[in-house]
Write an enzyme that holds these catalytic residues in place. Sequence first.
Site, PDB file in Angstrom:
ATOM      1  N   GLY A 104       3.709  -7.583   9.813  1.00  0.00           N
ATOM      2  CA  GLY A 104       4.986  -7.405  10.475  1.00  0.00           C
ATOM      3  C   GLY A 104       5.226  -6.002  10.996  1.00  0.00           C
ATOM      4  O   GLY A 104       5.779  -5.826  12.082  1.00  0.00           O
TER       5      GLY A 104
ATOM      6  N   ASN B 252      15.980  -8.166   4.468  1.00  0.00           N
ATOM      7  CA  ASN B 252      15.018  -8.192   3.371  1.00  0.00           C
ATOM      8  C   ASN B 252      15.624  -7.779   2.029  1.00  0.00           C
ATOM      9  O   ASN B 252      15.071  -8.094   0.973  1.00  0.00           O
ATOM     10  CB  ASN B 252      13.822  -7.284   3.678  1.00  0.00           C
TER      11      ASN B 252
ATOM     12  N   GLN C 281      11.061 -11.945   6.919  1.00  0.00           N
ATOM     13  CA  GLN C 281      11.624 -12.581   5.733  1.00  0.00           C
ATOM     14  C   GLN C 281      12.011 -14.038   5.974  1.00  0.00           C
ATOM     15  O   GLN C 281      12.238 -14.787   5.023  1.00  0.00           O
ATOM     16  CB  GLN C 281      12.858 -11.804   5.265  1.00  0.00           C
TER      17      GLN C 281
ATOM     18  N   SER D 284       4.768 -11.965   9.046  1.00  0.00           N
ATOM     19  CA  SER D 284       3.703 -11.454   8.181  1.00  0.00           C
ATOM     20  C   SER D 284       3.236 -12.529   7.212  1.00  0.00           C
ATOM     21  O   SER D 284       4.060 -13.216   6.598  1.00  0.00           O
ATOM     22  CB  SER D 284       4.220 -10.239   7.399  1.00  0.00           C
ATOM     23  N   GLY D 285       1.924 -12.675   7.065  1.00  0.00           N
ATOM     24  CA  GLY D 285       1.347 -13.740   6.249  1.00  0.00           C
ATOM     25  C   GLY D 285       1.704 -13.678   4.785  1.00  0.00           C
ATOM     26  O   GLY D 285       1.934 -14.710   4.145  1.00  0.00           O
ATOM     27  N   HIS D 286       1.781 -12.484   4.216  1.00  0.00           N
ATOM     28  CA  HIS D 286       1.963 -12.387   2.763  1.00  0.00           C
ATOM     29  C   HIS D 286       3.397 -12.668   2.334  1.00  0.00           C
ATOM     30  O   HIS D 286       3.700 -12.667   1.141  1.00  0.00           O
ATOM     31  CB  HIS D 286       1.487 -11.031   2.243  1.00  0.00           C
TER      32      HIS D 286
ATOM     33  N   THR E  52     -12.736  -7.187  16.232  1.00  0.00           N
ATOM     34  CA  THR E  52     -13.187  -8.480  15.720  1.00  0.00           C
ATOM     35  C   THR E  52     -12.098  -9.143  14.897  1.00  0.00           C
ATOM     36  O   THR E  52     -11.484  -8.520  14.026  1.00  0.00           O
ATOM     37  CB  THR E  52     -14.437  -8.291  14.840  1.00  0.00           C
TER      38      THR E  52
ATOM     39  N   CYS F 157       9.005  -1.307   0.567  1.00  0.00           N
ATOM     40  CA  CYS F 157       8.584  -0.175   1.391  1.00  0.00           C
ATOM     41  C   CYS F 157       9.359   1.095   1.055  1.00  0.00           C
ATOM     42  O   CYS F 157       8.979   2.179   1.469  1.00  0.00           O
ATOM     43  CB  CYS F 157       8.762  -0.517   2.868  1.00  0.00           C
TER      44      CYS F 157
END
Length: 381
Positions: free
Chosen positions: A71, A152, A180, A200-202, A238, A325
Site C-alpha cells: 500500500g 486504520n 484497511q 496491500s496483501g498482508h 521481475t 507504522c
Amino acid sequence: MKPVYLDYAATTPTDERVVSAMLPYFTQHFGNPSSLYSFGRGARQAVRRARWQLAALLNAEPEEMFFTSGGSESDNWIIRSLAAEALEKNGGGHIITSKIEHHAVLHACESLPQGIEVTYVDVDEEGRLHLEDIEKAVRPDTFLVSIMTANNEVGTIEPIAQIGAFCREGGIFFHTDAVQAVGHIPMDVKKLQVDALSLSGHKLYGPKGIGALYLRRGKKILPLIAGGAQERGLRAGTENTPGIVGLGKAAELAAAEMISETARLTALREQLIEGILKIPGAHLNGPREKRLPGNVSFGLEGIDHETLLIRLDLMGFAVSAGSACSAGSLEPSHVLTAMGQSAEQANTSIRVTMGRFTDKEEVEAFLQAVKTAALSMRGQA
C-alpha cells in the site's frame, strides 16, 4: 491460555490456503513470467489468473490492476506521479487530503517539491470527513483528492462514493487508500467512482511485500521504476510470482467469505464494545456503527496506554495503540488529535482489531484482562 492476537489491522496471518497456493511457485513453477519457454508461460499464466482474481474483488478490469510491493508504494506512486505531471505541465498545483490519512499519504504529500500545495481537510469527532469541506477546499488548480476508505486506527468508514461522484463531475483525479478496507467491506471501484485505489496483501490474509494499485482505464501516470516492460511498462522488475499468486488467492477467498465474515466480526465487535463501555471511564473512539467490522478503538480515562499495552502483553494479549507504522513514536496519535482529543486523552487509547481467526472466547478473555489491568493500574485490585 495461548497468546491471543488482536492486532489484525497491523497485519494478518497468511491464510494456510494462500500459503498452499503459493508454495509451488517457489520451487516447481519457478520460471520468470517474461520468459517465452514453458517455465515462463506457467508463471505468466499464474500472474494473469491472480490479476483476474484481484480485479473481480473490486469489480475492476484485469488490465486496470498493477502489482506493487504494498500500500505505501501504491500511495506514493500515485501522489508523486501526479505531482510531477502537474509541475511539468502547469508549474505546480493543489492536492486535497485529510488530516487522518496513513503516513504513506501524509509523508508523501509533505515531501513534494515546491509548487505543489496541499490542503489537509478536518474530520469530525468520529473521524468522518464531510463532502462540503472538500468542496470548499477545491481550487482551480486542484488536480488530486486522496482520501482513505477506512481509517486504520479508529475504523471510521469515509463517504467515498459521495466524494468520488463529486470529483468525477469536477474532473478531479480521485485516489483512495483502501488498505484497511479491501477484503473486509464491499469495494466496487465503478460504484465508488475512484480513479485509483491502493491495497496491500498482508491486510487481507495474503503475504507481506505484495500489493496493488488500481488505475482506472484511460488514466495515465508516470512509470514508477525504469527497466523492463513488466506491468505494461509502468513498473519494471521481475514479477514476484509467489506473492502475486498469494494475493490473488487471498482476494478470491475474501470475495467468497466476506458476507459471513462481516456478520461474524460485527457481532464480536459489538460484544467487545458493550464490555468495554461497562468499565468506568471508558469511551469509544470513532462511530458505533459506520466502522470496520473488526475494529474497536477505545480509551480508559487516567490510564496510560503504553503501560496498559505492556500489561496486556504480559497477560498474553497482542493489541496496539494505533498504527504499526507509528509504533515507538512519542507523539500522540495524529488521528485522535484531529478528531478533537487532547494529547492526554489520545494517550489513553488502544486499538483492538479482530479477524478471521478470532473467536468469542478470546474476546471474553480479553475483556476480563482489560478489567483486571484497569483495576490494578487504578489501585483498586
